[in-house]
Design a protein around this motif. Structure first.
Motif, PDB file in Angstrom:
ATOM      1  N   CYS A   1       0.852  -1.183   0.000  1.00  0.00           N
ATOM      2  CA  CYS A   1       0.000   0.000   0.000  1.00  0.00           C
ATOM      3  C   CYS A   1       0.894   1.242   0.000  1.00  0.00           C
ATOM      4  N   ASN A   2       0.828   2.014  -1.078  1.00  0.00           N
ATOM      5  CA  ASN A   2       1.697   3.178  -1.243  1.00  0.00           C
ATOM      6  C   ASN A   2       0.871   4.340  -1.773  1.00  0.00           C
TER       7      ASN A   2
ATOM      8  N   THR B   1       0.694   9.782   2.715  1.00  0.00           N
ATOM      9  CA  THR B   1       0.139   9.899   4.063  1.00  0.00           C
ATOM     10  C   THR B   1      -0.525   8.594   4.449  1.00  0.00           C
ATOM     11  N   PHE B   2      -0.264   8.145   5.671  1.00  0.00           N
ATOM     12  CA  PHE B   2      -0.925   6.978   6.241  1.00  0.00           C
ATOM     13  C   PHE B   2      -1.705   7.434   7.471  1.00  0.00           C
ATOM     14  N   THR B   3      -3.036   7.416   7.363  1.00  0.00           N
ATOM     15  CA  THR B   3      -3.882   7.796   8.489  1.00  0.00           C
ATOM     16  C   THR B   3      -4.107   6.565   9.343  1.00  0.00           C
ATOM     17  N   THR B   4      -3.516   6.575  10.527  1.00  0.00           N
ATOM     18  CA  THR B   4      -3.376   5.373  11.336  1.00  0.00           C
ATOM     19  C   THR B   4      -4.548   5.183  12.293  1.00  0.00           C
ATOM     20  N   LYS B   5      -5.013   3.938  12.394  1.00  0.00           N
ATOM     21  CA  LYS B   5      -6.025   3.546  13.363  1.00  0.00           C
ATOM     22  C   LYS B   5      -5.650   2.183  13.944  1.00  0.00           C
ATOM     23  N   ILE B   6      -6.354   1.788  15.008  1.00  0.00           N
ATOM     24  CA  ILE B   6      -6.182   0.462  15.590  1.00  0.00           C
ATOM     25  C   ILE B   6      -7.524  -0.258  15.530  1.00  0.00           C
TER      26      ILE B   6
ATOM     27  N   LEU C   1       3.066  -2.058   3.807  1.00  0.00           N
ATOM     28  CA  LEU C   1       3.122  -0.710   3.250  1.00  0.00           C
ATOM     29  C   LEU C   1       4.271  -0.604   2.253  1.00  0.00           C
ATOM     30  N   GLY C   2       4.185   0.373   1.370  1.00  0.00           N
ATOM     31  CA  GLY C   2       5.276   0.663   0.445  1.00  0.00           C
ATOM     32  C   GLY C   2       5.748   2.093   0.625  1.00  0.00           C
ATOM     33  N   MET C   3       7.060   2.304   0.629  1.00  0.00           N
ATOM     34  CA  MET C   3       7.631   3.644   0.779  1.00  0.00           C
ATOM     35  C   MET C   3       8.760   3.833  -0.223  1.00  0.00           C
ATOM     36  N   GLU C   4       8.652   4.870  -1.029  1.00  0.00           N
ATOM     37  CA  GLU C   4       9.725   5.205  -1.953  1.00  0.00           C
ATOM     38  C   GLU C   4      10.944   5.707  -1.181  1.00  0.00           C
TER      39      GLU C   4
ATOM     40  N   MET D   1      -4.344  -0.356  11.363  1.00  0.00           N
ATOM     41  CA  MET D   1      -5.014  -0.168  10.082  1.00  0.00           C
ATOM     42  C   MET D   1      -4.636   1.216   9.564  1.00  0.00           C
ATOM     43  N   PHE D   2      -4.775   1.415   8.253  1.00  0.00           N
ATOM     44  CA  PHE D   2      -4.490   2.710   7.660  1.00  0.00           C
ATOM     45  C   PHE D   2      -5.622   3.024   6.681  1.00  0.00           C
ATOM     46  N   GLU D   3      -6.227   4.191   6.838  1.00  0.00           N
ATOM     47  CA  GLU D   3      -7.392   4.542   6.021  1.00  0.00           C
ATOM     48  C   GLU D   3      -7.110   4.400   4.526  1.00  0.00           C
ATOM     49  N   GLU D   4      -5.907   4.733   4.123  1.00  0.00           N
ATOM     50  CA  GLU D   4      -5.563   4.701   2.701  1.00  0.00           C
ATOM     51  C   GLU D   4      -5.392   3.270   2.179  1.00  0.00           C
TER      52      GLU D   4
END
Length: 422
Positions: A23-24, A29-34, A57-60, A45-48
Motif C-alpha cells: 500500500c503506497n 500519508t498513512f492515516t493510522t487507526k487500531i 506498506l510501500g515507501m519510496e 489499520m491505515f485509512e488509505e
C-alpha cells in the motif's frame, strides 16, 4: 498431462493475481487507526489501505511519508520503526540517527541515519531532521522526538486527545539498504507490520526479509466476532466448570425484568440478551482460568497465573461494551457527559492498559522460566452429584445446585468489579 500443466499454470496465475501489492498512497500519508477487535491486542489499520489489518506498506526511498495518529484508537499505540519486527521489544535495532544496517555507511558517526521525526500539531518534537521541509537538515543531533512523543500516550485518553494531532514523518534515505523495514507499537508487542522499500514503484527486495517471526491472530468464530472478544467461544454456557448462568436474564429471575431493561437500553431487541451471553462466557472463562495450580512453587507465579485471566476478563468486558455502540460520546475529553467519562476513564483505558500489563506478566513468566499457564480443572457439581474433574475446557453441562451457584456468582461479580477498579 496437458491438463496437469494447464492446471499448474492456472494455479500460478491465480496466486500472482491474489498477491496484494504494498500500500503506497500517492498522498504519501498513512492515516493510522487500531482495530481493537482484530485480535487479542488489536492491529494497525491505515485509512488509505482499506480494511486490511497490519497491511504491508510501500515507501519510496528518499521520499517523506507522514503517519497521522489523531484517531482515538491510537491511544497507547505510539508508532515505531525498526529494521526488525518489534524493535526494542525483541532487543533489535530500530531506526535511529546513530544506527545503520548498511556496511560502509558512515551515517552513524554523524547521526544522520534514517530515523522517524515525531511531531505534535505539525511541529517537530526533536532536533534531528533529514527533510528540509520539516526542519533544517541536521548533523550530530540524536534527539528525533520519541522521548517527548511516547510519554504523552500514557496520559488519560481525554488529556491525550486534547493535546492535538500526533504524527510521525519518515524519510528513508539509505539507497544501499536492500531489505524491508517494519512499523510496530512502542507499548504493545506482536503488532509489527512490514514496509517494502521502493525505487520507482518496484520493491528493493522481492523477498520478505527479515522474516516477521510470528503469525497474526485471527478471530475465527462467530461468537467472539459478535462479542468483540478474544478466546471466549469454548466458554459459552453451559460449561462444566461454571454455574448455569452469571447474568439473571430470564423474566422469572428475581429482580430482573427483561422487557423493562430492553426499553431502558433503547429498544425491545435482542442486543441486551446478546450482551448478557457475552458476559456469561467471559465470566466463565475467568472462573475456569482462575482455578490454577502452584506447580511453579512461587507466590509471584501464582499471582500472575491468576491475574492474567482476571485482566483478560476486564479487557473482553470493555471490548464488548465498546462494540455494542451503546455509549454516546462525541468528544472523549468531555468530562461532563457520563458516557464519555465511562468510555474515556474506564473502557478504553482498561483495554490498552491491562493488555499491556498482560504482556508484562507473560514476559515475567518467560524471564523466570515459569510455565505460561498452570490450569487446574475444577468441575462444578451437577444436580446428580457428579464432580469429576476434566482437562477439557470445552466440556459443558448444567444444573449446579442453587447454593453453589449463589456462591460462585458472588465471587464472579466481585472479580468483575475488581477488574474495573484495577
Amino acid at each position: 498431462m496437458k491438463f496437469f500443466f494447464a492446471l499448474m499454470i492456472s494455479i500460478a496465475l491465480s496466486a500472482l493475481a491474489d498477491e496484494t501489492p504494498p500500500c503506497n498512497p500517492e498522498s504519501r500519508t498513512f492515516t493510522t487507526k487500531i482495530d481493537l477487535f482484530a485480535s487479542e491486542l488489536g492491529y494497525y489499520m491505515f485509512e488509505e489501505c482499506g480494511d486490511a489489518v497490519n497491511p504491508t506498506l510501500g515507501m519510496e526511498v528518499g521520499e517523506t511519508y507522514t503517519f497521522v495518529q489523531k484517531d482515538p484508537t491510537n491511544f497507547y499505540h505510539p508508532l515505531g520503526f525498526a529494521y526488525f519486527p518489534d524493535g526494542a521489544h525483541a532487543d533489535k535495532d530500530e531506526l535511529e540517527p546513530g544506527i545503520t544496517q548498511t556496511p560502509g555507511n558512515d551515517c552513524a558517526a554523524t547521526l544522520t541515519c534514517p530515523a522517524p521525526m515525531y511531531m505534535l500539531n505539525g511541529m517537530p518534537l526533536g532536533t534531528y531532521s533529514n527533510d528540509a521541509s520539516v526542519a533544517n537538515v541536521s548533523t550530530n543531533e540524536d534527539n528525533f522526538g520519541l522521548d517527548d512523543y511516547e510519554p504523552q500516550f500514557f496520559l488519560p485518553i481525554g488529556d491525550w486527545t486534547s493535546l492535538g494531532e500526533f504524527s510521525v514523518k519518515l524519510n528513508f534515505v539509505d539507497a544501499s539498504y536492500d531489505k524491508d523495514i517494519f512499523y510496530f507499537c512502542h507499548i504493545h508487542e506482536f503488532m509489527s507490520g512490514r514496509i517494502k522499500l521502493l525505487k520507482d514503484g518496484n520493491p528493493v527486495s522481492t523477498a520478505d526479509e527479515p522474516p516477521l517471526g510470528y503469525d497474526y491472530q485471527t478471530v475465527d468464530n462467530e461468537f467472539d466476532e459478535g462479542c468483540g472478544t478474544w478466546g471466549l467461544d469454548p466458554f459459552q454456557l453451559p460449561h462444566a466448570q461454571c454455574p448455569e448462568r452469571f447474568v439473571c436474564l430470564d423474566t422469572q429471575d428475581q429482580g430482573f425484568n427483561v422487557d423493562v431493561a430492553q426499553e431502558r437500553s433503547g429498544g425491545a431487541d435482542s442486543s441486551l440478551e446478546d450482551f448478557a451471553r457475552c458476559i456469561d462466557a467471559m465470566d466463565c472463562h475467568m472462573m475456569a482460568k482462575m482455578t490454577t495450580g502452584v506447580n511453579s512453587g512461587s507466590e509471584a507465579a501464582l499471582f500472575v497465573h491468576q491475574m492474567i485471566p482476571h485482566h483478560q476478563n476486564a479487557v473482553n468486558m470493555a471490548k464488548t461494551l465498546l462494540k455494542s455502540n451503546k455509549l454516546e460520546c462525541d468528544d472523549l475529553s468531555d468530562d461532563e457527559t457520563p458516557d464519555c467519562v465511562l468510555e474515556d476513564a474506564v473502557i478504553r483505558s482498561i483495554i490498552v492498559d491491562q493488555n499491556h500489563q498482560i504482556q508484562l506478566m507473560r514476559g515475567y513468566l518467560d524471564a523466570m522460566g515459569y510455565q505460561e499457564t498452570d490450569d487446574c480443572v475444577v468441575k462444578i457439581p451437577t444436580s446428580s452429584g457428579d464432580s469429576s474433574n476434566t482437562s477439557d475446557d470445552s466440556s459443558k453441562t448444567s444444573g449446579a445446585p442453587l447454593a453453589m451457584q449463589a456462591i460462585l456468582l458472588a465471587v464472579a461479580m466481585w472479580a468483575a468489579a475488581a477488574s474495573l477498579i484495577y
